[in-house]
Motif scaffolding. Sequence first.
Motif, PDB file in Angstrom:
ATOM      1  N   GLN A   1     -34.669  35.702 -17.292  1.00 47.07           N
ATOM      2  CA  GLN A   1     -35.850  36.043 -16.504  1.00 47.07           C
ATOM      3  C   GLN A   1     -36.228  34.911 -15.550  1.00 47.07           C
ATOM      4  N   LEU A   2     -36.148  33.681 -16.030  1.00 47.87           N
ATOM      5  CA  LEU A   2     -36.480  32.528 -15.179  1.00 47.87           C
ATOM      6  C   LEU A   2     -35.514  32.416 -14.011  1.00 47.87           C
TER       7      LEU A   2
ATOM      8  N   GLU B   1     -33.730  34.940 -12.741  1.00 48.55           N
ATOM      9  CA  GLU B   1     -33.976  36.084 -11.851  1.00 48.55           C
ATOM     10  C   GLU B   1     -35.159  35.818 -10.936  1.00 48.55           C
ATOM     11  N   THR B   2     -36.254  35.293 -11.499  1.00 50.28           N
ATOM     12  CA  THR B   2     -37.447  35.005 -10.706  1.00 50.28           C
ATOM     13  C   THR B   2     -37.149  33.986  -9.609  1.00 50.28           C
TER      14      THR B   2
ATOM     15  N   ASP C   1     -34.280  33.674  -8.196  1.00 56.63           N
ATOM     16  CA  ASP C   1     -33.163  34.195  -7.386  1.00 56.63           C
ATOM     17  C   ASP C   1     -31.896  33.368  -7.542  1.00 56.63           C
TER      18      ASP C   1
END
Length: 287
Positions: free
Chosen positions: A260-261, A263-264, A266
């Motif tokens: 998640q980190l 993905e956030t 990019d």
Amino acid sequence: MEAEEEMGSVPLMVNVTDADILIIGGGAACVRRANALSEQGARVWQIAGSAADAVGQLSSPVVPTSDHGLPVRRLVLSEWSPELFFQMNPLKDALKPDHMPHATVDDKTICATEQLNRYAHFLLPWKMNVDHLSLIDVSWWRQFLFVIPMGDVSSLNIAVANIARESGILVNVATRETQSEFQGAGSIEFMAAVRRDPLTVGIYSGGVPTVSQVIKRRVTAALPETWAEAIAWLRSRRKDLTDFSLSEKERKLIMARLTQLIETADGDLREAQAYWRDIDKERGKTV
């Protein structure tokens, strides 16, 4: 207008390392297909058509392999007749100097087995025809992982596809005519792909290549190169977690948070790396 019946299929990744693959046909499409396979470690045997077609492919750009970064070189087997080629089984054991005394590339005679093993794309400078099929024993077909009939004679493509299927070999029905005639299980389709090693995104549009290319461009734009490093890092952290005294649920939660980190951000690793260092400190380990 009646809709075409869709085939039942599943997306797969196939390991082609050290596999023998047969391509029947010459031209630019065959070169692209052979390049894609040989650069992933396959041995491609291509019945290329005329000697001019085969020599023309030698002048195409050399492509790198994905395993050791070595160049994939193409070799024209000028002394191999159809009668000789269709009797060789297994073909990989035929890569010896006594079978190809006059095989040349860049005007140099290839005369050592270890040199021959550097080549991954072998071109036969003659055209296959339907009469050749009578020369071939069923066991010969079975040495190939799959067969790609994409020559300019539809009847030959269809005959090869059916024989390969009957022999238990996967077939890539690469021409429109072959696709319309070839029915049944055992056919495979190549996808357009976006690679961010070790990530591969495959795209299949049901036989409309222009759509696949549009989607490929969109995926390429949406997937920064930084994801390649990020995924490799995540794989290492997943392996590290197996050494931690954690439950499976706890491992999954940590991996989900790391992902998640990234993905956030990019694909940027810094936040995820900071989070991992905190976990590592708690466990008394060093990253």
